[in-house]
Design a protein around this motif. Structure first.
Motif, mmCIF file in Angstrom:
data_model
loop_
_atom_site.group_PDB
_atom_site.id
_atom_site.type_symbol
_atom_site.label_atom_id
_atom_site.label_comp_id
_atom_site.label_asym_id
_atom_site.label_seq_id
_atom_site.Cartn_x
_atom_site.Cartn_y
_atom_site.Cartn_z
ATOM 1 N N ALA A 184 0.843 -1.199 0.000
ATOM 2 C CA ALA A 184 0.000 0.000 0.000
ATOM 3 C C ALA A 184 0.878 1.248 0.000
ATOM 4 N N ILE A 185 0.676 2.099 -0.998
ATOM 5 C CA ILE A 185 1.446 3.336 -1.134
ATOM 6 C C ILE A 185 0.479 4.516 -1.056
ATOM 7 N N ARG A 186 0.789 5.468 -0.175
ATOM 8 C CA ARG A 186 -0.002 6.697 -0.109
ATOM 9 C C ARG A 186 0.698 7.772 -0.928
ATOM 10 N N ILE A 187 -0.043 8.372 -1.850
ATOM 11 C CA ILE A 187 0.482 9.419 -2.725
ATOM 12 C C ILE A 187 -0.243 10.713 -2.402
ATOM 13 N N LEU A 188 0.516 11.769 -2.091
ATOM 14 C CA LEU A 188 -0.061 13.080 -1.843
ATOM 15 C C LEU A 188 0.209 13.963 -3.055
ATOM 16 N N PHE A 189 -0.841 14.522 -3.613
ATOM 17 C CA PHE A 189 -0.759 15.335 -4.822
ATOM 18 C C PHE A 189 -0.714 16.806 -4.444
ATOM 19 N N ARG A 190 0.362 17.464 -4.785
ATOM 20 C CA ARG A 190 0.496 18.890 -4.533
ATOM 21 C C ARG A 190 1.429 19.467 -5.574
ATOM 22 N N GLY A 191 1.410 20.766 -5.740
ATOM 23 C CA GLY A 191 2.328 21.388 -6.679
ATOM 24 C C GLY A 191 1.875 21.248 -8.122
ATOM 25 N N ARG A 192 2.831 21.401 -9.046
ATOM 26 C CA ARG A 192 2.486 21.490 -10.468
ATOM 27 C C ARG A 192 2.018 20.172 -11.062
ATOM 28 N N HIS A 193 2.268 19.042 -10.402
ATOM 29 C CA HIS A 193 1.812 17.751 -10.926
ATOM 30 C C HIS A 193 0.581 17.229 -10.170
ATOM 31 N N ILE A 237 -6.897 0.830 -6.555
ATOM 32 C CA ILE A 237 -7.167 2.042 -5.783
ATOM 33 C C ILE A 237 -7.884 1.646 -4.492
ATOM 34 N N LEU A 238 -7.240 1.920 -3.356
ATOM 35 C CA LEU A 238 -7.781 1.530 -2.056
ATOM 36 C C LEU A 238 -8.587 2.655 -1.391
ATOM 37 N N ARG A 275 -5.434 26.084 -3.540
ATOM 38 C CA ARG A 275 -4.569 25.254 -4.377
ATOM 39 C C ARG A 275 -5.002 23.799 -4.277
ATOM 40 N N PRO A 276 -4.912 23.039 -5.386
ATOM 41 C CA PRO A 276 -5.383 21.651 -5.362
ATOM 42 C C PRO A 276 -4.496 20.760 -4.500
ATOM 43 N N PHE A 277 -5.156 19.856 -3.817
ATOM 44 C CA PHE A 277 -4.449 18.899 -2.976
ATOM 45 C C PHE A 277 -5.280 17.626 -2.926
ATOM 46 N N GLY A 278 -4.619 16.493 -3.129
ATOM 47 C CA GLY A 278 -5.347 15.237 -3.097
ATOM 48 C C GLY A 278 -4.518 14.127 -2.506
ATOM 49 N N THR A 279 -5.184 13.049 -2.143
ATOM 50 C CA THR A 279 -4.483 11.881 -1.629
ATOM 51 C C THR A 279 -5.048 10.637 -2.293
ATOM 52 N N LEU A 280 -4.180 9.693 -2.554
ATOM 53 C CA LEU A 280 -4.574 8.438 -3.178
ATOM 54 C C LEU A 280 -3.768 7.316 -2.534
ATOM 55 N N VAL A 281 -4.461 6.280 -2.062
ATOM 56 C CA VAL A 281 -3.782 5.095 -1.545
ATOM 57 C C VAL A 281 -4.005 3.972 -2.551
ATOM 58 N N VAL A 282 -2.914 3.435 -3.069
ATOM 59 C CA VAL A 282 -3.015 2.383 -4.082
ATOM 60 C C VAL A 282 -2.322 1.127 -3.580
ATOM 61 N N GLY A 283 -2.770 -0.007 -4.088
ATOM 62 C CA GLY A 283 -2.147 -1.273 -3.783
ATOM 63 C C GLY A 283 -1.447 -1.833 -5.015
ATOM 64 N N LEU A 284 -0.186 -2.247 -4.850
ATOM 65 C CA LEU A 284 0.595 -2.778 -5.975
ATOM 66 C C LEU A 284 1.164 -4.145 -5.603
ATOM 67 N N LYS A 285 1.014 -5.103 -6.504
ATOM 68 C CA LYS A 285 1.680 -6.396 -6.342
ATOM 69 C C LYS A 285 2.985 -6.337 -7.119
ATOM 70 N N ILE A 291 2.864 2.600 3.321
ATOM 71 C CA ILE A 291 2.208 2.666 4.623
ATOM 72 C C ILE A 291 1.906 1.281 5.193
ATOM 73 N N GLY A 292 2.222 0.228 4.437
ATOM 74 C CA GLY A 292 1.975 -1.115 4.935
ATOM 75 C C GLY A 292 1.642 -2.072 3.796
ATOM 76 N N HIS A 293 0.993 -3.186 4.172
ATOM 77 C CA HIS A 293 0.648 -4.220 3.195
ATOM 78 C C HIS A 293 -0.780 -4.688 3.448
ATOM 79 N N VAL A 294 -1.490 -4.943 2.360
ATOM 80 C CA VAL A 294 -2.896 -5.326 2.444
ATOM 81 C C VAL A 294 -3.072 -6.696 1.814
ATOM 82 N N SER A 295 -3.693 -7.598 2.552
ATOM 83 C CA SER A 295 -3.938 -8.968 2.016
ATOM 84 C C SER A 295 -5.082 -8.908 1.011
#
Length: 367
Positions: A291-300, A319-320, A330-340, A363-367
């Motif tokens: 599980a990866i938490r991505i915070l969106f800020r700035g020009r991207h 997408i979790l 200003r735009p700000f977002g968060t996305l938690v995704v799961g990757l194998k 941030i950890g691992h999800v079964s």
């Protein structure tokens, strides 16, 4: 009917130079004497903080962090044990009582519980500081009516506090604080006794006053939602010290200190939904996703990251949780995704994300 209270009328008494600090705390400490043979109580320790003229600075901290002591130093209700407190170029901490009376005319204050006199109407409550200051009745009349219009209570001028709602009482308190045409407005937990909708309307009013009149506002609160709604800068107080200070957007999206992170735990982008928290584990297991938490800020902040990960790394992205918001315009977002994926691939994904000015962490691992 009285004329509306204009910025020009106010600025004749309140010239604002935005480049200057309206309030400065310079190496300020405050220790209260011991009671009953106990140890002395340190409230503030070597605190440095500047409030830019014409800005809204929010100070947040837990109970006992020193917030109330800080604000009482500004109008001389408390004197520092060490250091200097400078308001509008005057060292408040060095003044006698006569000098303090002059400073207090330049510093308005609104309170959590309104502090209105129940025997006086809304009009008379607003007029009170002017009467105490010996202002002529003609001047009082020319000033109080427009102030009641400014806070949206022109039709309530003859009502007593018992006939007003909590929000209306606070509006009277704001008008009273503005009656002496101060350069600085202090707000001590001014919305804590109000419901969320009324809180929003009071914060909108303070923001409007700041913009229209160029008034400097120092706002004390224990709620990050209040800071987010109205402040331009935020200072986080902990143990009598400023542990973090900066623009609201920067502090909200990249908090550095644990105290700040704890305050932001319920804000957008920082709290995981309960169903995800329950499934999250610190270690990987067979078949689990990282599980990866991505915070969106700035020009991207609005880049199509999910499709880029799928295309560039050949990964299925689960997408979790996620949200998109706006902080300080200003735009700000968060996305938690799961990757194998194996550890080296995860490292490459993190590098890819950080290269685009996105904050990313496992941030950890999800079964």
């Amino acid at each position: 009917m009285s004329k509306p209270y204009t910025a020009q009328q106010f600025s004749e008494a309140v010239p604002v130079q935005a480049s200057d600090a309206a309030i400065r705390f310079e190496a300020v400490s405050k220790t209260f004497p011991a009671r009953g043979g106990g140890a002395a109580v340190p409230a503030l320790a070597d605190l440095d903080l500047a409030v830019p003229a014409g800005s809204i600075l929010g100070v947040i901290g837990r109970s006992g962090a020193g917030k109330s002591t800080l604000i009482r130093l500004v109008n001389g209700l408390e004197k520092p044990t060490g250091g200097r407190v400078v308001v509008d170029g005057t060292e408040v901490s060095a003044l006698d009582e006569a000098g303090l009376r002059d400073v207090r005319r330049r510093v308005g204050m609104i309170f959590q519980h309104f502090n209105l006199l129940s025997s006086r109407t809304a009009y008379d409550n607003v007029a009170l500081p002017l009467e105490i200051g010996g202002v002529p009745q003609a001047t009082i009349q020319s000033r109080v009516g427009p102030l009641l219009e400014l806070v949206g209570l022109a039709d309530k001028r003859n009502r007593y506090p018992a006939e007003l709602s909590g929000g209306q009482k606070q509006r009277v308190g704001i008008a009273r604080a503005l009656a002496t045409q101060p350069k600085v407005l202090l707000s001590d937990e001014a919305t804590s006794a109000l419901d969320p909708e009324t809180t929003r309307s009071i914060l909108d009013l303070l923001s409007s006053i700041n913009k229209e009149l160029g008034l400097t506002i120092l706002l004390i609160t224990h709620e990050m939602s209040v800071i987010r709604a109205v402040a331009k800068e935020v200072a986080v107080l902990d143990g009598g010290r400023v542990v973090e200070h900066g623009e609201v957007f920067d502090v909200f999206t990249r908090p550095r200190h644990p105290t700040t992170r704890s305050f932001l735990s319920s804000e957008t982008g920082h709290a995981l939904p309960p169903f995800l928290r329950e499934r999250l584990r610190p270690d990987a297991s067979p078949g689990s996703e990282t599980a990866i938490r991505i915070l969106f800020r700035g020009r991207h902040a609005t880049d199509p990251v999910v499709s880029q990960l799928t295309r560039d790394f050949g990964l299925d992205v689960n997408i979790l949780s996620g949200s998109v918001d706006e902080i300080a315009g200003r735009p700000f977002g968060t996305l938690v995704v799961g990757l194998k994926a194996d550890a080296p691939t995860i490292e490459r994904v993190l590098s890819f994300l950080t290269s685009r000015d996105l904050d990313a962490e496992v941030i950890g691992h999800v079964s």
